[in-house]
Design a protein around this motif. Structure first.
Motif, mmCIF file in Angstrom:
data_model
loop_
_atom_site.group_PDB
_atom_site.id
_atom_site.type_symbol
_atom_site.label_atom_id
_atom_site.label_comp_id
_atom_site.label_asym_id
_atom_site.label_seq_id
_atom_site.Cartn_x
_atom_site.Cartn_y
_atom_site.Cartn_z
ATOM 1 N N ALA A 164 -15.636 2.545 -8.612
ATOM 2 C CA ALA A 164 -14.557 1.606 -8.284
ATOM 3 C C ALA A 164 -14.445 0.575 -9.393
ATOM 4 O O ALA A 164 -15.420 0.275 -10.089
ATOM 5 C CB ALA A 164 -14.830 0.926 -6.947
ATOM 6 N N ARG A 165 -13.246 0.039 -9.516
ATOM 7 C CA ARG A 165 -13.015 -1.021 -10.502
ATOM 8 C C ARG A 165 -13.373 -2.362 -9.860
ATOM 9 O O ARG A 165 -14.207 -2.425 -8.978
ATOM 10 C CB ARG A 165 -11.579 -0.970 -10.999
ATOM 11 C CG ARG A 165 -11.252 0.354 -11.684
ATOM 12 C CD ARG A 165 -9.888 0.350 -12.342
ATOM 13 N NE ARG A 165 -9.583 1.668 -12.900
ATOM 14 C CZ ARG A 165 -10.021 2.114 -14.070
ATOM 15 N NH1 ARG A 165 -10.765 1.328 -14.841
ATOM 16 N NH2 ARG A 165 -9.699 3.326 -14.501
ATOM 17 N N LYS A 166 -12.738 -3.450 -10.290
ATOM 18 C CA LYS A 166 -13.097 -4.769 -9.766
ATOM 19 C C LYS A 166 -12.931 -4.821 -8.255
ATOM 20 O O LYS A 166 -13.715 -5.464 -7.551
ATOM 21 C CB LYS A 166 -12.261 -5.862 -10.429
ATOM 22 C CG LYS A 166 -12.667 -7.263 -9.983
ATOM 23 C CD LYS A 166 -12.065 -8.336 -10.849
ATOM 24 C CE LYS A 166 -12.612 -9.717 -10.448
ATOM 25 N NZ LYS A 166 -12.149 -10.787 -11.328
ATOM 26 N N PHE A 167 -11.901 -4.132 -7.734
ATOM 27 C CA PHE A 167 -11.704 -4.036 -6.291
ATOM 28 C C PHE A 167 -11.611 -2.568 -5.911
ATOM 29 O O PHE A 167 -10.872 -1.801 -6.557
ATOM 30 C CB PHE A 167 -10.427 -4.760 -5.848
ATOM 31 C CG PHE A 167 -10.483 -6.253 -6.056
ATOM 32 C CD1 PHE A 167 -11.168 -7.059 -5.161
ATOM 33 C CD2 PHE A 167 -9.860 -6.845 -7.143
ATOM 34 C CE1 PHE A 167 -11.234 -8.438 -5.352
ATOM 35 C CE2 PHE A 167 -9.914 -8.213 -7.333
ATOM 36 C CZ PHE A 167 -10.607 -9.016 -6.441
ATOM 37 N N ASN A 168 -12.363 -2.158 -4.900
ATOM 38 C CA ASN A 168 -12.275 -0.767 -4.453
ATOM 39 C C ASN A 168 -11.093 -0.593 -3.498
ATOM 40 O O ASN A 168 -10.389 -1.562 -3.179
ATOM 41 C CB ASN A 168 -13.593 -0.334 -3.802
ATOM 42 C CG ASN A 168 -13.987 -1.209 -2.627
ATOM 43 O OD1 ASN A 168 -13.170 -1.551 -1.785
ATOM 44 N ND2 ASN A 168 -15.275 -1.570 -2.562
ATOM 45 N N ALA A 169 -10.908 0.634 -3.040
ATOM 46 C CA ALA A 169 -9.740 0.922 -2.201
ATOM 47 C C ALA A 169 -9.767 0.127 -0.900
ATOM 48 O O ALA A 169 -8.720 -0.338 -0.416
ATOM 49 C CB ALA A 169 -9.676 2.421 -1.894
ATOM 50 N N GLY A 170 -10.933 -0.049 -0.318
ATOM 51 C CA GLY A 170 -11.030 -0.832 0.910
ATOM 52 C C GLY A 170 -10.644 -2.277 0.689
ATOM 53 O O GLY A 170 -9.916 -2.877 1.502
ATOM 54 N N GLN A 171 -11.100 -2.864 -0.408
ATOM 55 C CA GLN A 171 -10.749 -4.243 -0.726
ATOM 56 C C GLN A 171 -9.263 -4.376 -1.041
ATOM 57 O O GLN A 171 -8.648 -5.405 -0.736
ATOM 58 C CB GLN A 171 -11.595 -4.729 -1.895
ATOM 59 C CG GLN A 171 -13.065 -4.873 -1.546
ATOM 60 C CD GLN A 171 -13.935 -5.120 -2.763
ATOM 61 O OE1 GLN A 171 -13.704 -4.541 -3.844
ATOM 62 N NE2 GLN A 171 -14.948 -5.968 -2.615
ATOM 63 N N LYS A 172 -8.703 -3.337 -1.637
ATOM 64 C CA LYS A 172 -7.262 -3.375 -1.915
ATOM 65 C C LYS A 172 -6.451 -3.358 -0.623
ATOM 66 O O LYS A 172 -5.429 -4.043 -0.512
ATOM 67 C CB LYS A 172 -6.874 -2.190 -2.807
ATOM 68 C CG LYS A 172 -7.384 -2.304 -4.231
ATOM 69 C CD LYS A 172 -7.007 -1.095 -5.076
ATOM 70 C CE LYS A 172 -7.568 -1.231 -6.501
ATOM 71 N NZ LYS A 172 -7.206 -0.069 -7.350
ATOM 72 N N LEU A 173 -6.915 -2.578 0.354
ATOM 73 C CA LEU A 173 -6.227 -2.578 1.650
ATOM 74 C C LEU A 173 -6.321 -3.955 2.304
ATOM 75 O O LEU A 173 -5.342 -4.440 2.891
ATOM 76 C CB LEU A 173 -6.842 -1.512 2.562
ATOM 77 C CG LEU A 173 -6.558 -0.052 2.196
ATOM 78 C CD1 LEU A 173 -7.352 0.888 3.108
ATOM 79 C CD2 LEU A 173 -5.063 0.251 2.310
ATOM 80 N N ILE A 174 -7.481 -4.584 2.198
ATOM 81 C CA ILE A 174 -7.638 -5.940 2.729
ATOM 82 C C ILE A 174 -6.695 -6.897 2.004
ATOM 83 O O ILE A 174 -6.016 -7.724 2.623
ATOM 84 C CB ILE A 174 -9.096 -6.421 2.586
ATOM 85 C CG1 ILE A 174 -10.042 -5.568 3.430
ATOM 86 C CG2 ILE A 174 -9.212 -7.891 2.950
ATOM 87 C CD1 ILE A 174 -9.926 -5.783 4.908
ATOM 88 N N PHE A 175 -6.656 -6.796 0.677
ATOM 89 C CA PHE A 175 -5.819 -7.686 -0.128
ATOM 90 C C PHE A 175 -4.357 -7.585 0.284
ATOM 91 O O PHE A 175 -3.712 -8.610 0.562
ATOM 92 C CB PHE A 175 -5.979 -7.341 -1.614
ATOM 93 C CG PHE A 175 -5.034 -8.091 -2.518
ATOM 94 C CD1 PHE A 175 -5.347 -9.370 -2.955
ATOM 95 C CD2 PHE A 175 -3.833 -7.514 -2.932
ATOM 96 C CE1 PHE A 175 -4.472 -10.067 -3.780
ATOM 97 C CE2 PHE A 175 -2.960 -8.206 -3.759
ATOM 98 C CZ PHE A 175 -3.280 -9.484 -4.189
ATOM 99 N N TRP A 176 -3.820 -6.369 0.326
ATOM 100 C CA TRP A 176 -2.402 -6.223 0.643
ATOM 101 C C TRP A 176 -2.111 -6.555 2.098
ATOM 102 O O TRP A 176 -1.010 -7.036 2.429
ATOM 103 C CB TRP A 176 -1.923 -4.816 0.291
ATOM 104 C CG TRP A 176 -1.819 -4.602 -1.191
ATOM 105 C CD1 TRP A 176 -2.600 -3.808 -1.975
ATOM 106 C CD2 TRP A 176 -0.902 -5.252 -2.073
ATOM 107 N NE1 TRP A 176 -2.214 -3.913 -3.287
ATOM 108 C CE2 TRP A 176 -1.168 -4.780 -3.386
ATOM 109 C CE3 TRP A 176 0.124 -6.181 -1.889
ATOM 110 C CZ2 TRP A 176 -0.447 -5.220 -4.492
ATOM 111 C CZ3 TRP A 176 0.848 -6.615 -2.991
ATOM 112 C CH2 TRP A 176 0.559 -6.133 -4.277
ATOM 113 N N SER A 177 -3.073 -6.343 2.980
ATOM 114 C CA SER A 177 -2.891 -6.770 4.369
ATOM 115 C C SER A 177 -2.781 -8.288 4.443
ATOM 116 O O SER A 177 -1.917 -8.826 5.146
ATOM 117 C CB SER A 177 -4.061 -6.294 5.237
ATOM 118 O OG SER A 177 -4.127 -4.888 5.279
ATOM 119 N N VAL A 178 -3.653 -8.972 3.719
ATOM 120 C CA VAL A 178 -3.624 -10.433 3.714
ATOM 121 C C VAL A 178 -2.324 -10.947 3.116
ATOM 122 O O VAL A 178 -1.695 -11.879 3.653
ATOM 123 C CB VAL A 178 -4.840 -10.991 2.940
ATOM 124 C CG1 VAL A 178 -4.687 -12.486 2.698
ATOM 125 C CG2 VAL A 178 -6.120 -10.711 3.699
#
Length: 402
Positions: free
Chosen positions: A261-275
């Motif tokens: 994963a890069r700086k943000f993984n797929a799970g963190q990206k889902l959290i980010f866009w949800s927020v």
């Protein structure tokens, strides 16, 4: 014998006459009620079903057809009292006020009870189930999976994961959201939970304070939301590595599995866009509530949705595109609460992973430094990028991990 025969004939006559009457009633619809609502209308409304009440909305009288005043006790107009009240109910009465805007001309608001029943019923109940169910799932996951620990040998060196400005933006948004969530829940559940526990006087103080805090801390949340979006949006764009991370479940369900994963993984990206998406929606509806009647959102939104055909496709029919100012506020309050419940459930999962759920994760948002082995296991591509940048720097200017 004659009496029995006449009884049989009369019975058949009643059957045939009632059948004919029913057929005539089906054909003429409301002919038997003089155009008024039928028993089926009343029963459907009591069952909570949507009915076509256009036959009532338009029945508000006609001044042009009124009889002239022949004497002192003559007719006074073309609308009866029920018709006047009906016009007030559906917002079609010609109301003149000396002060106030469109909201002051609404003397009777038809959707108020529907909003109250939804707020005290499905909204509060399903919201509580959502939050409680999320917490239960997280507890069960922890008991089954345990804490996700660093598998490899720790190096004792750290790498900078988040700069001070990044941590400030994150905690500004996160801290204000937690306060907003608590004060919002007090407003929604206070009457049912806090009044029985503390009494009306104590709840009054709590409710007034919660409202003041909620209204003012919202600006900090919106500022943090903008900061986080600007700082991290480029790191949260989809990439090929996300597919592999998702295919392996992020390594959350099996020990020793660490997808790249890069700086943000797929799970963190889902959290980010949800927020970002839910937070922006909460902010928009919140601004509409902070400035009542000045920022209507839903009539125009419903009109656009009707043009797309989506409401009809999912069985909702035509959404109302003409709303009273009070109805706009009711829809804004409902949407604000629904989005907040969904985002709170998502943030519960985020807090779990970032604290007790994963060893070393909380360091990223406290000190900003993470163990090098932790970074290698959970964000290997990001660590490789940092090491490549350091190797490209001239000798003496590199800043290796501490």
């Amino acid at each position: 014998m004659k009496q029995i025969l006449w009884s049989i004939i009369l019975s058949f006559g009643l059957v045939f006459s009632s059948t004919a009457f029913a057929q005539e009633d089906d054909a003429s619809e409301r002919a038997s009620t003089g155009g008024a609502q039928t028993l089926e209308d009343i029963m459907a409304r009591q069952r909570g079903e949507k009915i076509d009440d256009s036959f009532r909305r338009g029945a508000t009288g006609d001044a042009d057809s009124a009889a002239g005043i022949a004497n002192q006790l003559g007719t006074l107009g073309g609308a009866s009292d029920p018709e006047v009240w009906r016009a007030l109910r559906y917002g079609t009465a010609d109301v003149t006020v000396s002060t106030g805007g469109d909201e002051a001309r609404v003397l009777m608001q038809d959707g108020g009870m529907k909003w109250l029943r939804f707020r005290e019923g499905p909204l509060a109940t399903n919201g509580a189930y959502l939050l409680g169910g999320t917490l239960l799932v997280l507890v069960l996951f922890y008991l089954i999976r345990g804490r996700i620990r660093v598998d490899g040998e720790k190096t004792g060196r750290t790498v900078t994961r988040f700069a001070a400005i990044e941590r400030f933006g994150h905690w500004l948004m996160a801290g204000s959201f937690i306060i907003l969530g608590i004060t919002g829940l007090i407003s929604l559940f206070g009457r049912k939970v806090l009044i029985p526990a503390f009494g009306h006087d104590s709840f009054s103080t709590i409710a007034i304070g919660s409202k003041w805090i909620h209204n003012n801390i919202s600006w900090a949340f919106m500022l943090g939301l903008v900061m986080v979006f600007v700082m991290w949006v480029m790191h949260n764009l989809p990439s090929r590595s996300d597919l592999k991370w998702i295919a392996q479940g992020g390594g959350l369900f099996r020990k020793g599995v660490h997808p790249p994963a890069r700086k943000f993984n797929a799970g963190q990206k889902l959290i980010f866009w949800s927020v970002i998406i839910f937070g922006a929606s909460i902010s928009a509806s919140g601004l509409s509530l902070l400035f009542p009647y000045d920022l209507p959102m839903f009539a125009k939104t419903f009109s656009v949705l009707n043009q797309t055909g989506l409401p009809q496709l999912f069985g909702f029919g035509e959404l109302p595109s003409v709303l009273a100012p009070q109805e706009e506020m009711q829809y804004a309050q409902m949407w604000h609460a629904i989005m907040a419940f969904v985002l709170m459930a998502i943030i519960f999962a985020h807090i779990y992973i970032g604290s007790v759920g994963m060893e070393g994760a909380i360091d990223a948002m406290t000190t900003g430094e993470v163990e090098e082995q932790w970074a290698r296991e959970h964000h290997s591509l990001w660590l490789e990028e940092l090491e490549a940048k350091e190797s490209d720097l001239p000798e003496g200017k590199a800043t290796p991990a501490e």
